[in-house]
Each structure stands twice: as C-alpha cells, then as structure tokens.
Scaffold this motif. Sequence first.
Motif, short mmCIF file in Angstrom:
data_model
loop_
_atom_site.label_atom_id
_atom_site.label_comp_id
_atom_site.label_asym_id
_atom_site.label_seq_id
_atom_site.Cartn_x
_atom_site.Cartn_y
_atom_site.Cartn_z
N TYR A 105 0.83 -1.21 0.00
CA TYR A 105 0.00 0.00 0.00
C TYR A 105 0.87 1.26 0.00
N LEU A 106 1.84 1.34 0.91
CA LEU A 106 2.66 2.55 1.01
C LEU A 106 3.62 2.70 -0.15
N GLU A 107 4.13 1.59 -0.68
CA GLU A 107 4.99 1.68 -1.87
C GLU A 107 4.19 2.25 -3.04
N PHE A 108 2.94 1.79 -3.20
CA PHE A 108 2.09 2.30 -4.28
C PHE A 108 1.83 3.80 -4.09
N GLU A 109 1.47 4.20 -2.87
CA GLU A 109 1.19 5.62 -2.60
C GLU A 109 2.41 6.49 -2.87
N LEU A 110 3.58 6.02 -2.47
CA LEU A 110 4.83 6.77 -2.69
C LEU A 110 5.13 6.89 -4.18
N ASP A 125 10.68 14.92 4.66
CA ASP A 125 9.58 15.37 5.52
C ASP A 125 8.29 15.58 4.71
N GLN A 126 8.40 16.15 3.51
CA GLN A 126 7.23 16.34 2.67
C GLN A 126 6.61 15.00 2.29
N LEU A 127 7.46 14.02 1.96
CA LEU A 127 6.95 12.71 1.59
C LEU A 127 6.28 12.01 2.78
N VAL A 128 6.89 12.11 3.96
CA VAL A 128 6.28 11.51 5.15
C VAL A 128 4.92 12.15 5.40
N THR A 129 4.85 13.47 5.31
CA THR A 129 3.60 14.18 5.56
C THR A 129 2.55 13.84 4.51
N TRP A 132 2.49 9.27 4.22
CA TRP A 132 2.18 8.57 5.47
C TRP A 132 1.15 9.32 6.30
N GLY A 133 1.11 10.64 6.18
CA GLY A 133 0.14 11.44 6.93
C GLY A 133 0.77 12.08 8.15
N TYR A 134 0.07 13.06 8.70
CA TYR A 134 0.59 13.83 9.82
C TYR A 134 0.77 12.98 11.07
N GLY A 135 -0.05 11.96 11.27
CA GLY A 135 0.02 11.17 12.48
C GLY A 135 1.13 10.14 12.50
N HIS A 136 1.92 10.06 11.43
CA HIS A 136 2.96 9.03 11.36
C HIS A 136 4.08 9.32 12.34
N VAL A 137 4.48 8.29 13.06
CA VAL A 137 5.62 8.41 13.95
C VAL A 137 6.79 7.75 13.25
N GLY A 138 7.77 8.53 12.89
CA GLY A 138 8.92 8.01 12.17
C GLY A 138 9.75 9.16 11.65
N ASP A 139 10.73 8.83 10.82
CA ASP A 139 11.60 9.88 10.30
C ASP A 139 11.88 9.63 8.82
N GLY A 140 12.83 10.36 8.28
CA GLY A 140 13.16 10.26 6.87
C GLY A 140 13.73 8.91 6.46
N ARG A 141 14.26 8.14 7.43
CA ARG A 141 14.79 6.82 7.10
C ARG A 141 13.68 5.90 6.59
#
Length: 178
Positions: A105-110, A125-129, A132-141
């Motif tokens: 799912y996330l590979e397709f969205e990306l 950061d733009q890609l995570v936002t 993945w959405g604002y509620g995602h807990v994680g980083d650029g890795r």
Amino acid sequence: MANPRSFSAVATAPSTASARHRLRAVDRDEVVDVTGFLPPGATWLPAPPHTLPTLPGHPPMIGYLVLVPADQPSPLPAAGEDLPVRVDTVRRTAEVDGRPLDLTYLEFELLAHLVAHPHRVHTRDQLVTTVWGYGHVGDGRTVDVHIARLRRKLGVEHRHTIRTVRRVGYTYAPGTGS
C-alpha cells in the motif's frame, strides 16, 4: 533559527539554447516578473492557499497556477506519452514497461505521488507528511527504506528514474539516462 527568505526556481534568460533553472532567494515582499519564463500565450495566477500543502514549523507556501492554452504544447509530458512507469490510481495498479508491479500500500502511494509530480524535488519530511500522513511516527529513514524497495521492484533498467537529491530528498525523472 530559520531563514526568513524563501526560494523560488527562476529560469535563465530565454535566449539560451537549453532552458536551465537556477535558484534565487526572493524576499516575501519582492515582486518577480515571471512572464518572460512562461510559454507563449500562457497566463499565471496565485494558487488558492487551501490548495497548498503546509508543513508544521515552516512558513506557508506560495504557489502559482500556470494556464496554457489548449492549442499550445504543454511543458509537461502528455497523458499518452510513452513513459516507462505507469500508475493507475483508480484501479490502484502500477507497471513498468508493461510489466505489473507487486507493491505494498505505502509503496504504491509513494510511487503514485512521485510519478504525479515528475522532476519536482520532494524532501523526506514532505513525503512523510503527504504519503504517510501527519500522524505518522517516524523519520526520513522510513522514506529511504521504501525508496530502496521501489527501486528494486522497478528493476535495473528503471531504478534510475527515482533520483536521490543529496541532503534534500528524492525526485522522479522519467526518460533520463543512468
């Protein structure tokens, strides 16, 4: 402390053989005449603020819509143009050179986000936002890992279409050599 100046892409003089882009700092109250950089017959207008993404802790973005007449060639690739990677967001399928890709799912969205905005540099950061959405807990890795998986699935011939912009993020560049 954050830099109060924003950056905008400004093309070099149209008299050059190949239109190259360079960055130039622009003050918030500075007026830049962009009409010389638009295709013939095109007009531009400010984008409505609610259509632009916002990043927490960053000043609001400023965007413009460029309107090109229907009889003028578009600076963007045409819908029927033969591109190696195709994404159908309605059927949620992706293929490279006609070969279907088996994506999470996330590979397709990306991939869909990168293909929808070719040649645009996206920060991690733009890609995570965005993906993945604002509620995602994680980083650029997290983005780096998913990009590596996408490149593997695209194959050796097309992995170069997702380019790393060092210390910034990633861009999708179709039709470029490796």
